[in-house]
Structure formats: structure tokens, C-alpha cells
Design an enzyme around this catalytic site. Structure first.
Site, PDB file in Angstrom:
ATOM      1  N   ASP A  47      -4.736   1.243  -2.331  1.00 14.93           N
ATOM      2  CA  ASP A  47      -3.611   1.244  -1.404  1.00 14.93           C
ATOM      3  C   ASP A  47      -3.938   2.208  -0.272  1.00 14.93           C
ATOM      4  O   ASP A  47      -4.335   3.357  -0.525  1.00 14.93           O
ATOM      5  CB  ASP A  47      -2.343   1.710  -2.125  1.00 14.93           C
ATOM      6  CG  ASP A  47      -1.121   0.894  -1.770  1.00 14.93           C
ATOM      7  OD1 ASP A  47      -0.903   0.693  -0.574  1.00 14.93           O
ATOM      8  OD2 ASP A  47      -0.389   0.478  -2.681  1.00 14.93           O
ATOM      9  N   ASP A  84       0.014  -0.392   3.525  1.00 17.97           N
ATOM     10  CA  ASP A  84       1.435  -0.080   3.430  1.00 17.97           C
ATOM     11  C   ASP A  84       2.121  -0.194   4.793  1.00 17.97           C
ATOM     12  O   ASP A  84       1.578   0.242   5.809  1.00 17.97           O
ATOM     13  CB  ASP A  84       1.587   1.343   2.887  1.00 17.97           C
ATOM     14  CG  ASP A  84       2.996   1.708   2.524  1.00 17.97           C
ATOM     15  OD1 ASP A  84       3.569   1.033   1.661  1.00 17.97           O
ATOM     16  OD2 ASP A  84       3.527   2.667   3.103  1.00 17.97           O
ATOM     17  N   GLU A 105       1.119  -5.352   4.021  1.00 13.21           N
ATOM     18  CA  GLU A 105       2.559  -5.395   3.747  1.00 13.21           C
ATOM     19  C   GLU A 105       3.263  -5.489   5.089  1.00 13.21           C
ATOM     20  O   GLU A 105       3.341  -4.523   5.838  1.00 13.21           O
ATOM     21  CB  GLU A 105       3.014  -4.150   2.993  1.00 13.21           C
ATOM     22  CG  GLU A 105       4.502  -4.188   2.664  1.00 13.21           C
ATOM     23  CD  GLU A 105       5.055  -2.862   2.195  1.00 13.21           C
ATOM     24  OE1 GLU A 105       5.995  -2.872   1.379  1.00 13.21           O
ATOM     25  OE2 GLU A 105       4.591  -1.806   2.663  1.00 13.21           O
ATOM     26  N   HIS A 138       6.156  -2.848  -6.726  1.00 12.09           N
ATOM     27  CA  HIS A 138       6.673  -1.512  -7.035  1.00 12.09           C
ATOM     28  C   HIS A 138       7.902  -1.132  -6.213  1.00 12.09           C
ATOM     29  O   HIS A 138       8.484  -0.062  -6.438  1.00 12.09           O
ATOM     30  CB  HIS A 138       5.576  -0.476  -6.809  1.00 12.09           C
ATOM     31  CG  HIS A 138       5.128  -0.393  -5.378  1.00 12.09           C
ATOM     32  ND1 HIS A 138       4.478  -1.430  -4.742  1.00 12.09           N
ATOM     33  CD2 HIS A 138       5.250   0.587  -4.458  1.00 12.09           C
ATOM     34  CE1 HIS A 138       4.223  -1.085  -3.495  1.00 12.09           C
ATOM     35  NE2 HIS A 138       4.682   0.134  -3.298  1.00 12.09           N
ATOM     36  N   ASP A 139       8.311  -1.975  -5.273  1.00 19.13           N
ATOM     37  CA  ASP A 139       9.484  -1.711  -4.429  1.00 19.13           C
ATOM     38  C   ASP A 139      10.624  -2.687  -4.668  1.00 19.13           C
ATOM     39  O   ASP A 139      11.694  -2.528  -4.071  1.00 19.13           O
ATOM     40  CB  ASP A 139       9.093  -1.786  -2.940  1.00 19.13           C
ATOM     41  CG  ASP A 139       8.188  -0.650  -2.504  1.00 19.13           C
ATOM     42  OD1 ASP A 139       8.298   0.448  -3.080  1.00 19.13           O
ATOM     43  OD2 ASP A 139       7.366  -0.872  -1.588  1.00 19.13           O
TER      44      ASP A 139
END
Length: 556
Positions: free
Chosen positions: A102, A206, A273, A334-335
Site C-alpha cells: 500500500d 491510497d 483507490e 478495510h474501509d
């Protein structure tokens, strides 16, 4: 002699997303770590996973549990060491797998030495590494403009010592870097090169669509939208015209791609993302497929499990992402709330979506625990460790539950609980005498890897069977997709064909509560897989699909 085109590995792979803090605790401190991941690689290989993606483990004060990085080149001690990173990369590659990190390009932690220098003085050489502006009148104590952060509310933070404001797109302790400064670009692209040279196979990026902000700093226009969504990032009654999806970010996507393409044998890739409709986010892949290799398509997370809705989704992905573009398939992360939460804990539907994910054209991303049917865990906001939960602690809990069912998670702890390996203490995530950083789900006694492995009808075996079939099928890995005509199947059945050369695979997915009959054509088709039964009779021209059953057939 000419050789047939061989797609690069990333176009054929399946990706498993690990949140390291919650995957496996090797030293008993209650926090998952890199050595813990290392110890589970054989499990992932046996499952059929080809690429492992790790959420951040870099040096960080952990205010946002790793997404607030204070040093991109070192490892937070709770996760391990640089030696552990090297061992992990080598062990992944030794198993013929790939590893993806990430990368948080948009912002750093406020404790990063760069920001410490930047905020020390208006005249510091790193002042322009971040976005600083004078405030509005009176006396500059009002934010420079009306820009809101992605979570709602002003993204500007006042610094009393230097009497200016700095910008943060996400949380206030995550100041945005200023990519209009060439030194910042050089430093961050240098970080990308550093890890690629260490053998990393790619990056998940991200909040990539927030990299550039408009240099004019004009106010964002008013909008009637109260909340953002996967399809539309604008919300909180503002059109984020100057802070999201800036044209310069699209240009930077191409620049980043050239850096990634410097590394070959094997090729590397990046997945962004970004938020918006499929046609909107496709822009990040470049007009000539020269931008980001992939972008996440979060529309999957709110599409209803019905035949017409799933068919419409596949049609849109195929229309917007034709070759050489490639869609992605993701149902949890994860969000966001876990997939089963959205499905009312109906494992039949989860199996059906797994079958769609692993047979449709595109790159599948599986969130840890999805393969054993890990469930969402409601945790009161006042008990949340997630900074979003702390930010939203005054929101009534019934409203928070309602929003989570809509896909908007106010406490991300709920989807980050420890991996459930067995029915023992702490579900095998931590030693029995440790206290995991988040509570183990109460269902762990009967939803865990050991139990699921022993049950041939479990969702675990659905994933493993599908992953095995996919790895052995050129049609499923790299074939074209053609939807069967609506007239040829009941409306609640999604049916499509994957083909590559002489290999043809037909897929039928019954997205309904009713048994439905489908015509399989000539009787000499051979069953590859059924999510409900052991096989199909070779002589049958028709087949009765049970509720939420999917089948795959090899067409001779």
C-alpha cells in the site's frame, strides 16, 4: 516463428488483501505483524492466491493505523523490521506468488520529519512541500476557502505558530503533500522506485484522486448531495471541483506509470483507490491505457444481488473497460462493511458473488477472511479505536448501523477484526495469554479456517475450488466475455461465456430465491463446477439451478 500474446501476470492474477494488524500475531503483543503473515503464506498458496496486498506497515504514529506514514523507508516496530520485509518478499516469490504494498502518496503523518520542518517556519526550505495558505479576513483567522475534506467539514487546519493554514484531504493529522513542488514529486517517485528495486511487484494507491488541488484555490461550488458514494465522491453539500479529480492528477497517473514501467521481468503494476462512476474513474487508466494499470470499481459493493442488476453491472464494466482496459472485482475492504453484512449474512449469496468475481473478466480482490465468511461486528462508536469512530462518536448508534448497511462505515474497526484461524483462544490470531488489539468476533468458534476446511460445503471450499479452476483456465484468466442473450435464460439468471482460443466456459448464476431451469445446449457439455452439487449429468440438455446456485460448464 511467432508466439501467441502472453498477457502480463497482473492481468491474470487474483489478489488477497491483508490488513497486517489483524491477520496473525507472531509475538503475543496483540498486534498482527509481518512474521505472522510470513507464517501464513502456505495457507494462502494452498487457497490458490497468486498476489498478496498488504495495508501499510511503515513507520507511523498509528493515529490512522498505518495510513499516516512518518517514514516510507522503515517499518513500524510493532510490525517487524526491514529484515522481515526482505524475508517476506523472498518467501512470497519462492512460492511463485507476487506481493503488493500500500502506498500513501497523497499525504504524510504530521509527525513526518518533512512536515515538522515545514511547519517550523514560513521560510523553511520544506515549507512548500505541503499546502500552506493565508487565511481569510478578519485577520486571517478564517480558512482560506470553503474546501471540505473527504469526511465533511473544513479540510484546513490553522497553525498558530506561523499564522497560516495547511490542507488535509482526509484526517486533520494527515497533511497533504504539495505535488506542484518538483522536489515532492522527486521524493515520492523515489520512494516508489526504492520499493520496486527491493522486489515489490506493485502498489495499491491510497485516495489517489486527491493528489492535486487547484492552484487558484477558488471556492468549491454548492451541491445538493448530502453524502458521497462509491459512484459520486461529491457530498456534504459541496461539489469538490477543486480538490478531487483534478486534471493534473490524471497527468500524474501517466507519469507514475512510466516510473513503474521502468521495472520489468517481471512487469509491475499499480491499482488506484479512486471514487466515481466506472466511466469517470476509467480516466485514470489513460486515453491510451498509459495511466494506472487498474482502478478499483466500488460500484460492486452496492449492486443488488438480482439477475438484472448483476447483468447491468457486467454490461457496464464491459462497455467502459474494453480491451486493453481491465475491470476490477471487489466486494469488501478495510474501509467498508464486510460483504456478508450487506447480504444479510446469507452465505448462498456470498458464494454466488465469489463465483461472479472469479469467473468474470477482470482482476479479483479478496479481503482477508472473506474466504471463510467472516462477519461484520457492530461496535459502538464510543468504543471505537478507529479515528473515524472517534470523529463520529456523537452520531446515534441506530443511524450508524443504518449507514453501514448502505455501505458508509463510521467505525472501520467493525470490518478489521482479527482473522479467525481456529476455535481456540483468540481464534488462533494471538497466543492465548495475549489481548488482541480488537476483540475477536463472537462467531469465531464456528466460523474459522479449521472448521471451514473440514466442511466440504463451506464457503472456503467454494473459494478454493474457484481459485483452482481459474488458475488452470486460460478462458477465465484472459478470455473474452460475451453475455448470453436475455431471451435465452430466465431474467434472474446471469449467464455469460468466457472464451480463449478453443477453450470455452459457460457460467450460469441464479440470483434469486427460486429454482430456475436453464438450457445448456448440446448434451455433451462437461461440468466444471457447481456451487451446490457435485456435478451435472453429462446427458442433460437442461439443468434446474437451485436458489443462488452457480454452475460452470466446459463447452466442447
Amino acid at each position: 516463428m511467432t508466439h501467441p500474446y502472453e498477457p502480463p501476470w497482473w492481468r491474470k492474477t487474483t489478489v488477497y488483501h491483508i490488513y497486517p494488524r489483524s491477520f496473525a500475531d507472531s509475538n503475543g503483543d496483540g498486534i498482527g505483524d509481518l512474521v505472522g503473515v510470513l507464517g501464513k503464506l502456505d495457507y494462502l498458496q494452498d487457497l490458490g492466491i497468486e498476489t498478496v496486498w498488504l495495508s501499510p506497515f511503515f513507520q507511523s504514529p498509528q493515529a490512522d493505523f498505518g495510513y499516516d506514514i512518518s517514514d516510507y523507508l522503515t517499518v513500524a516496530p510493532e510490525y517487524g523490521s526491514l529484515d522481515d520485509v526482505t524475508r517476506l518478499i523472498d518467501a512470497v516469490h519462492a512460492r511463485g506468488m507476487k506481493i503488493v504494498f500500500d502506498m500513501v502518496l497523497n499525504h504524510t503523518s504530521e509527525q513526518h520529519p518533512w512536515f515538522t520542518e515545514s511547519r517550523s517556519s514560513r521560510h523553511n526550505k520544506k515549507r512548500d512541500w505541503y499546502i500552506w495558505r493565508d487565511g481569510r479576513e478578519p485577520r486571517g483567522k478564517a480558512p482560506p476557502n470553503n474546501w471540505q475534506c473527504m469526511l465533511g467539514g473544513s479540510g484546513w487546519r490553522y497553525d498558530r505558530a506561523t499564522d497560516q493554514w495547511h490542507w488535509a484531504s482526509f484526517l486533520p493529522f494527515q497533511p497533504d503533500l504539495n505535488y506542484r513542488n518538483p522536489e515532492v514529486q522527486e521524493a515520492m517517485l523515489g520512494t516508489v522506485r526504492h520499493w520496486l528495486s527491493r522486489g515489490v511487484d506493485g502498489f495499491r494507491l491510497d485516495i489517489f484522486n486527491a493528489i492535486y488541488k487547484d492552484a487558484g484555490f477558488g471556492d468549491n461550488p454548492f451541491s445538493l448531495r448530502p453524502l458521497p458514494s462509491e459512484d459520486n465522491p461529491h457530498g456534504f453539500f459541496q461539489n469538490h471541483l477543486h480538490t478531487i479529480d483534478h486534471p493534473d492528477t490524471l497527468d500524474f497517473a501517466r507519469k507514475l506509470r512510466t516510473v513503474v514501467d521502468e521495472f520489468q521481468a517481471p512487469a509491475r503494476f499499480v491499482v488506484g483507490e479512486v471514487f466515481g462512476s466506472p466511466s469517470s474513474v476509467r480516466r485514470y487508466c489513460g486515453e491510451h491505457a498509459d495511466g494506472l494499470n487498474l482502478v478499483f470499481l466500488f460500484k460492486t459493493m452496492r449492486t443488488e444481488v438480482t439477475g438484472p442488476a448483476l447483468r447491468s453491472l457486467v454490461e457496464e464494466f464491459e462497455r467502459v473497460f474494453p480491451e486493453p482496459y481491465l475491470p476490477t472485482w471487489v466486494f469488501s475492504n478495510h474501509d467498508r462493511p464486510r460483504m456478508l453484512h450487506r447480504l444479510g449474512n446469507d452465505v448462498r449469496k456470498a458464494k454466488l458473488l465469489a463465483m461472479l468475481q472469479l469467473t468474470a473478466r477482470g482482476v479479483p480482490f479478496i479481503y482477508y477472511g472473506e474466504e471463510i465468511g467472516m462477519r461484520h461486528a457492530p461496535i459502538p462508536l464510543v468504543r471505537g479505536r478507529d479515528p473515524l469512530a472517534q470523529r463520529n462518536r456523537r452520531v446515534p448508534q441506530p443511524l450508524a448501523r443504518l449507514l453501514s448497511q448502505k455501505g458508509l462505515l463510521l467505525n472501520r474497526d467493525e470490518c478489521r477484526l482479527p482473522m479467525q484461524w481456529d476455535a481456540g483462544p483468540n481464534a488462533g490470531f494471538s497466543p492465548a495469554d495475549a489481548e488482541p488489539w480488537l476483540p475477536v468476533h463472537r462467531d469465531a468458534a464456528h466460523v474459522n479456517v479449521v472448521q471451514q476446511t473440514a466442511d466440504p460445503t463451506s464457503i472456503f471450499h467454494t473459494y478454493r475450488s474457484l481459485l483452482t479452476l481459474r488458475k488452470g483456465s486460460r478462458a477465465l484468466q484472459a478470455g473474452r466475455l460475451e453475455l448470453h442473450s436475455k431471451a435465452s435464460v430466465p431474467s434472474d439468471v446471469l449467464a455469460f461465456r468466457r472464451s480463449h482460443g478453443t477453450e470455452i466456459v459457460d457460467v450460469y448464476l441464479n440470483a434469486s430465491e427460486h429454482a430456475l431451469v436453464v438450457n445448456l445446449g448440446e448434451p455433451n457439455g462437461r461440468s466444471l463446477y457447481s456451487s451446490r452439487v457435485s456435478g451435472l449429468r453429462p446427458a442433460a440438455r437442461t439443468y434446474k439451478l437451485q436458489p443462488y446456485e452457480g454452475v460452470m460448464l466446459l463447452v466442447p
